[in-house]
Write a protein that holds these residues in place. Structure first.
Motif, PDB file in Angstrom:
ATOM      1  N   GLU A 117       0.818  -1.210   0.000  1.00 50.75           N
ATOM      2  CA  GLU A 117       0.000   0.000   0.000  1.00 50.75           C
ATOM      3  C   GLU A 117       0.850   1.257   0.000  1.00 50.75           C
ATOM      4  OE1 GLU A 117      -3.290   2.233   2.873  1.00 50.75           O
ATOM      5  OE2 GLU A 117      -2.811   0.110   3.185  1.00 50.75           O
ATOM      6  N   ARG A 118       1.946   1.237   0.767  1.00 53.61           N
ATOM      7  CA  ARG A 118       2.804   2.424   0.855  1.00 53.61           C
ATOM      8  C   ARG A 118       3.960   2.382  -0.135  1.00 53.61           C
ATOM      9  NH1 ARG A 118       1.532   1.092   6.257  1.00 53.61           N
ATOM     10  NH2 ARG A 118       0.252   2.671   7.301  1.00 53.61           N
ATOM     11  N   GLY A 119       4.065   1.313  -0.878  1.00 51.70           N
ATOM     12  CA  GLY A 119       4.960   1.276  -2.025  1.00 51.70           C
ATOM     13  C   GLY A 119       6.438   1.119  -1.746  1.00 51.70           C
ATOM     14  N   PHE A 120       6.817   0.252  -0.794  1.00 52.60           N
ATOM     15  CA  PHE A 120       8.241   0.013  -0.597  1.00 52.60           C
ATOM     16  C   PHE A 120       8.480  -1.373  -0.007  1.00 52.60           C
ATOM     17  CE2 PHE A 120       7.054   1.414   3.619  1.00 52.60           C
ATOM     18  CZ  PHE A 120       7.882   0.716   4.486  1.00 52.60           C
ATOM     19  N   THR A 121       9.725  -1.854  -0.180  1.00 50.54           N
ATOM     20  CA  THR A 121      10.151  -3.134   0.382  1.00 50.54           C
ATOM     21  C   THR A 121      11.478  -2.924   1.091  1.00 50.54           C
ATOM     22  OG1 THR A 121       9.110  -4.331  -1.452  1.00 50.54           O
ATOM     23  CG2 THR A 121      10.706  -5.538  -0.127  1.00 50.54           C
ATOM     24  N   LEU A 122      11.590  -3.404   2.317  1.00 46.74           N
ATOM     25  CA  LEU A 122      12.825  -3.328   3.091  1.00 46.74           C
ATOM     26  C   LEU A 122      13.375  -4.735   3.272  1.00 46.74           C
ATOM     27  CD1 LEU A 122      14.893  -2.009   5.065  1.00 46.74           C
ATOM     28  CD2 LEU A 122      13.176  -2.315   6.868  1.00 46.74           C
ATOM     29  N   LYS A 123      14.649  -4.930   2.891  1.00 47.11           N
ATOM     30  CA  LYS A 123      15.301  -6.229   3.057  1.00 47.11           C
ATOM     31  C   LYS A 123      16.593  -6.050   3.840  1.00 47.11           C
ATOM     32  CE  LYS A 123      13.474  -8.187  -1.252  1.00 47.11           C
ATOM     33  NZ  LYS A 123      13.801  -8.944  -2.498  1.00 47.11           N
ATOM     34  N   MET A 124      16.858  -6.996   4.765  1.00 47.48           N
ATOM     35  CA  MET A 124      18.046  -6.882   5.603  1.00 47.48           C
ATOM     36  C   MET A 124      18.723  -8.230   5.799  1.00 47.48           C
ATOM     37  SD  MET A 124      16.767  -4.167   8.527  1.00 47.48           S
ATOM     38  CE  MET A 124      15.385  -5.183   9.049  1.00 47.48           C
ATOM     39  N   LEU A 125      20.043  -8.224   5.805  1.00 49.76           N
ATOM     40  CA  LEU A 125      20.889  -9.371   6.086  1.00 49.76           C
ATOM     41  C   LEU A 125      20.729 -10.505   5.075  1.00 49.76           C
ATOM     42  CD1 LEU A 125      20.625  -9.594   9.983  1.00 49.76           C
ATOM     43  CD2 LEU A 125      22.467  -8.614   8.625  1.00 49.76           C
ATOM     44  N   GLN A 126      21.540 -10.466   4.039  1.00 52.12           N
ATOM     45  CA  GLN A 126      21.559 -11.553   3.072  1.00 52.12           C
ATOM     46  C   GLN A 126      22.044 -12.840   3.741  1.00 52.12           C
ATOM     47  OE1 GLN A 126      23.179  -8.581   2.749  1.00 52.12           O
ATOM     48  NE2 GLN A 126      23.476  -8.033   0.593  1.00 52.12           N
ATOM     49  N   HIS A 127      21.522 -13.962   3.293  1.00 55.86           N
ATOM     50  CA  HIS A 127      21.985 -15.248   3.804  1.00 55.86           C
ATOM     51  C   HIS A 127      23.436 -15.494   3.395  1.00 55.86           C
ATOM     52  CE1 HIS A 127      18.084 -16.265   5.295  1.00 55.86           C
ATOM     53  NE2 HIS A 127      17.520 -16.233   4.095  1.00 55.86           N
ATOM     54  N   ASP A 128      23.817 -15.003   2.219  1.00 63.33           N
ATOM     55  CA  ASP A 128      25.187 -15.115   1.749  1.00 63.33           C
ATOM     56  C   ASP A 128      26.014 -14.000   2.385  1.00 63.33           C
ATOM     57  OD1 ASP A 128      27.570 -15.341   0.436  1.00 63.33           O
ATOM     58  OD2 ASP A 128      26.751 -15.214  -1.590  1.00 63.33           O
ATOM     59  N   SER A 129      26.814 -14.358   3.383  1.00 61.73           N
ATOM     60  CA  SER A 129      27.564 -13.345   4.144  1.00 61.73           C
ATOM     61  C   SER A 129      28.566 -12.599   3.275  1.00 61.73           C
ATOM     62  CB  SER A 129      28.291 -13.996   5.320  1.00 61.73           C
ATOM     63  OG  SER A 129      29.174 -15.012   4.856  1.00 61.73           O
ATOM     64  N   ALA A 130      29.042 -13.236   2.189  1.00 62.85           N
ATOM     65  CA  ALA A 130      30.006 -12.576   1.311  1.00 62.85           C
ATOM     66  C   ALA A 130      29.400 -11.357   0.640  1.00 62.85           C
ATOM     67  CB  ALA A 130      30.508 -13.561   0.259  1.00 62.85           C
ATOM     68  N   ARG A 131      28.097 -11.391   0.414  1.00 64.66           N
ATOM     69  CA  ARG A 131      27.421 -10.276  -0.244  1.00 64.66           C
ATOM     70  C   ARG A 131      27.190  -9.097   0.697  1.00 64.66           C
ATOM     71  NH1 ARG A 131      25.145 -11.161  -5.197  1.00 64.66           N
ATOM     72  NH2 ARG A 131      25.230 -13.283  -6.011  1.00 64.66           N
ATOM     73  N   GLN A 132      27.415  -9.303   1.995  1.00 65.53           N
ATOM     74  CA  GLN A 132      27.187  -8.243   2.967  1.00 65.53           C
ATOM     75  C   GLN A 132      28.382  -7.314   3.123  1.00 65.53           C
ATOM     76  OE1 GLN A 132      25.461  -9.515   6.698  1.00 65.53           O
ATOM     77  NE2 GLN A 132      24.488 -11.287   5.751  1.00 65.53           N
TER      78      GLN A 132
END
Length: 319
Positions: free
Chosen positions: A70-85
């Motif tokens: 409804e408010r038009g956004f997605t928040l994602k945190m902490l990839q499972h692949d630690s190398a990508r962090q």
């Protein structure tokens, strides 16, 4: 080959000025924005104090995902692949629905927790035109630029110029051209867009190349990076608006670009480099000035991201 009358520099300036300012009006908007940040675990925990944990869910790439349609956004945190962090471990994707909601303060409060940490990773800028899509043309700078055509079950075509596979890499620029009414009809949605011919420019940037705080404040240097990406686009809005000989040359080249066999045949021609140079010259004279259109609209585009507090400060939970 069709002969083209060489114009003086002043005639070129006048021609471009007329096309950009009067002949081809456009509606400029952000379609999607992606923000990235490298946060500590303590900082990430802070998000749980302002978002209801019951709205989080786990997906295959991230440990925590919060999606507010409804408010038009997605928040994602902490990839499972630690190398990508290494570069970032938090991502916010701002969708088109954000610009249509009245409650923009909800997302801004989340961003403002660590406003200085966020950088702009991807920007999708949409330019909508009155012209018929079949009468416009994207000029590839050389014939080796990748191009893809996707056709749905209703035979509606979407043109992609650039690499779909590497569109997320820093420095990538993918150009997408489609008819907005046709796309909505394919999704079984009713639509009647007057400015239906959409050219969407999807750009990806290096981490920390554009900081969100500067972007939101309409900083000249930050938006200059975006404008630089737009300068290289050669897009003819309406071939009918050009002089006859130039229009004929570009229509012929459009026919070549649409047919793989013709492209391969064209590459073998000894005269192709000279002809390509002429095509580029004509295209540069008649191209739509994306950087000017973006510059004239960027203050309006960044208005929703100005830092302010618009939520109830007595309640710690926003959801």
């Amino acid at each position: 080959m069709t002969s083209i009358v060489i114009q003086s520099q002043q005639e070129i300036v006048d021609k471009v000025s007329v096309i950009d300012s009067t002949a081809h009006q456009s509606i400029v908007s952000y379609d999607t924005l992606e923000l990235n940040a490298k946060l500590s675990y303590t900082q990430i925990k802070e998000f749980f104090s302002v978002i209801d944990e019951s709205n989080f869910y786990v997906d295959k790439n991230y440990r925590y995902v919060f999606h507010d349609k409804e408010r038009g956004f997605t928040l994602k945190m902490l990839q499972h692949d630690s190398a990508r962090q290494v570069q970032y471990n938090a991502k916010i994707t701002i969708h088109r629905a954000f610009y249509e909601t009245s409650n923009t303060g909800y997302l801004l409060e989340i961003i403002n927790l660590y406003r200085d940490k966020w950088c702009v990773k991807k920007v999708d800028v949409a330019f909508d035109f009155l012209s018929n899509r079949d009468n416009s043309l994207i000029i590839k700078h050389h014939l080796n630029v990748k191009g893809t055509k996707l056709t749905d079950l209703e035979h509606h075509v979407t043109d992609y110029t650039g690499s779909l596979k590497y569109s997320n890499r820093a420095g990538a620029r993918l150009v997408v051209n489609y008819d907005r009414n046709e796309r909505e009809q394919a999704r079984n949605n009713e639509s009647d867009y007057t400015f239906a011919n959409r050219l969407e420019v999807r750009m990806a940037f290096k981490t920390d190349e554009i900081m969100f705080k500067a972007f939101a404040n309409n900083d000249e240097q930050a938006h200059g990076i975006i404008s630089k990406h737009l300068e290289g686009l050669l897009f003819i809005v309406d071939l009918d608006s050009m002089v006859e000989c130039s229009a004929y040359l570009l229509r012929s080249f459009k026919a070549i670009q649409r047919d793989t066999n013709k492209v391969n045949e064209y590459k073998k021609r000894k005269s192709k480099n000279k002809l390509l140079a002429e095509i580029k010259r004509v295209a540069k004279v008649n191209r739509f000035n994306f950087e000017l259109a973006y510059g004239n609209n960027r203050s309006r585009l960044t208005e929703p991201f100005k830092e302010h507090m618009s939520v109830d400060t007595d309640s710690k939970q926003l959801a």
